[in-house]
Scaffold this motif. Sequence first.
Motif, PDB file in Angstrom:
ATOM      1  N   THR A 263     -42.377  48.227 -14.315  1.00 25.42           N
ATOM      2  CA  THR A 263     -43.212  49.192 -13.614  1.00 25.42           C
ATOM      3  C   THR A 263     -43.457  48.705 -12.191  1.00 25.42           C
ATOM      4  N   ALA A 264     -44.004  49.578 -11.380  1.00 31.53           N
ATOM      5  CA  ALA A 264     -44.318  49.202  -9.998  1.00 31.53           C
ATOM      6  C   ALA A 264     -45.333  48.066  -9.971  1.00 31.53           C
ATOM      7  N   LYS A 265     -46.289  48.102 -10.881  1.00 31.24           N
ATOM      8  CA  LYS A 265     -47.307  47.041 -10.925  1.00 31.24           C
ATOM      9  C   LYS A 265     -46.681  45.699 -11.290  1.00 31.24           C
ATOM     10  N   ARG A 266     -45.764  45.709 -12.242  1.00 33.37           N
ATOM     11  CA  ARG A 266     -45.097  44.458 -12.628  1.00 33.37           C
ATOM     12  C   ARG A 266     -44.257  43.912 -11.480  1.00 33.37           C
ATOM     13  N   MET A 267     -43.571  44.802 -10.764  1.00 40.04           N
ATOM     14  CA  MET A 267     -42.782  44.353  -9.616  1.00 40.04           C
ATOM     15  C   MET A 267     -43.681  43.737  -8.553  1.00 40.04           C
ATOM     16  N   GLU A 268     -44.850  44.338  -8.325  1.00 32.64           N
ATOM     17  CA  GLU A 268     -45.803  43.777  -7.358  1.00 32.64           C
ATOM     18  C   GLU A 268     -46.209  42.371  -7.763  1.00 32.64           C
ATOM     19  N   LEU A 269     -46.520  42.172  -9.037  1.00 35.54           N
ATOM     20  CA  LEU A 269     -46.977  40.869  -9.504  1.00 35.54           C
ATOM     21  C   LEU A 269     -45.860  39.826  -9.464  1.00 35.54           C
ATOM     22  N   GLU A 270     -44.663  40.188  -9.901  1.00 41.40           N
ATOM     23  CA  GLU A 270     -43.573  39.215  -9.972  1.00 41.40           C
ATOM     24  C   GLU A 270     -43.016  38.851  -8.601  1.00 41.40           C
TER      25      GLU A 270
ATOM     26  N   ASN B  16     -44.827  39.111  -5.728  1.00 36.80           N
ATOM     27  CA  ASN B  16     -45.944  38.805  -4.840  1.00 36.80           C
ATOM     28  C   ASN B  16     -46.039  39.785  -3.668  1.00 36.80           C
ATOM     29  N   LEU B  17     -45.956  41.047  -3.975  1.00 31.95           N
ATOM     30  CA  LEU B  17     -46.056  42.076  -2.953  1.00 31.95           C
ATOM     31  C   LEU B  17     -47.519  42.462  -2.787  1.00 31.95           C
ATOM     32  N   THR B  18     -47.939  42.671  -1.549  1.00 35.90           N
ATOM     33  CA  THR B  18     -49.328  43.061  -1.310  1.00 35.90           C
ATOM     34  C   THR B  18     -49.528  44.566  -1.470  1.00 35.90           C
ATOM     35  N   SER B  19     -48.483  45.337  -1.262  1.00 36.66           N
ATOM     36  CA  SER B  19     -48.563  46.783  -1.466  1.00 36.66           C
ATOM     37  C   SER B  19     -47.488  47.173  -2.472  1.00 36.66           C
ATOM     38  N   GLY B  20     -47.383  48.439  -2.760  1.00 38.61           N
ATOM     39  CA  GLY B  20     -46.392  48.902  -3.719  1.00 38.61           C
ATOM     40  C   GLY B  20     -44.975  48.538  -3.292  1.00 38.61           C
ATOM     41  N   PRO B  21     -44.053  48.445  -4.243  1.00 41.80           N
ATOM     42  CA  PRO B  21     -42.677  48.060  -3.902  1.00 41.80           C
ATOM     43  C   PRO B  21     -41.984  49.056  -2.978  1.00 41.80           C
ATOM     44  N   ASP B  22     -42.332  50.337  -3.081  1.00 43.54           N
ATOM     45  CA  ASP B  22     -41.692  51.315  -2.212  1.00 43.54           C
ATOM     46  C   ASP B  22     -42.075  51.089  -0.753  1.00 43.54           C
ATOM     47  N   VAL B  23     -43.311  50.682  -0.501  1.00 45.85           N
ATOM     48  CA  VAL B  23     -43.743  50.406   0.868  1.00 45.85           C
ATOM     49  C   VAL B  23     -43.194  49.061   1.336  1.00 45.85           C
ATOM     50  N   ALA B  24     -43.313  48.033   0.489  1.00 38.45           N
ATOM     51  CA  ALA B  24     -42.888  46.683   0.871  1.00 38.45           C
ATOM     52  C   ALA B  24     -41.390  46.593   1.117  1.00 38.45           C
ATOM     53  N   LEU B  25     -40.606  47.336   0.363  1.00 34.14           N
ATOM     54  CA  LEU B  25     -39.153  47.282   0.514  1.00 34.14           C
ATOM     55  C   LEU B  25     -38.616  48.372   1.429  1.00 34.14           C
ATOM     56  N   GLY B  26     -39.499  49.187   1.994  1.00 35.96           N
ATOM     57  CA  GLY B  26     -39.079  50.239   2.915  1.00 35.96           C
ATOM     58  C   GLY B  26     -38.387  51.398   2.236  1.00 35.96           C
ATOM     59  N   LEU B  27     -38.756  51.689   1.000  1.00 32.98           N
ATOM     60  CA  LEU B  27     -38.090  52.748   0.247  1.00 32.98           C
ATOM     61  C   LEU B  27     -38.860  54.063   0.235  1.00 32.98           C
TER      62      LEU B  27
END
Length: 152
Positions: free
Chosen positions: A18-25, A27-38
């Motif tokens: 999930t997006a939350k699991r990706m954030e935790l694993e 170490n993203l401060t925001s959602g993966p779509d924002v952090a990865l530019g998606l």
Amino acid sequence: HGTLRLWNSGQVIKDTVTAKRMELEMNLTSGPDVALGLRPNWITSFRFTGIRWIGLVGVISLAISSCVPSAYFVLSRILSLAGLICSLVYLAFLIFSKQVDALLLHWQLEANPEGKQRWARREAGRLLAAYVHGVPVAAVAQPLKGFFDVAV
């Protein structure tokens, strides 16, 4: 169920990623779509989601305007005009979709100072991912002069 192999883990069931699991694993401060530019920008969101809503509003306005009693003549005319405008905008986006997409792409690349570099990195990543996974390149298109789009 397919599995998704992450670089630092064993097999992971796709449903548990999930997006939350990706954030935790990661170490993203925001959602993966924002952090990865998606995350798509507002232009892209409007092009694919907003236009559908405009078409729906147009059809509903035309349907309601035909059901309004003659005592509310002004309301009927306003609804029919709104429905006509919304329907014409929807049809224009539908009929001229290639031209609209090229225009929106041009605006996105010119509005963002790093747009051309992001485009090149994105397409290089698509080509590299296809090569690594053994997926043949189906076509290479040129949506704008100087920009190539890799279809896998």
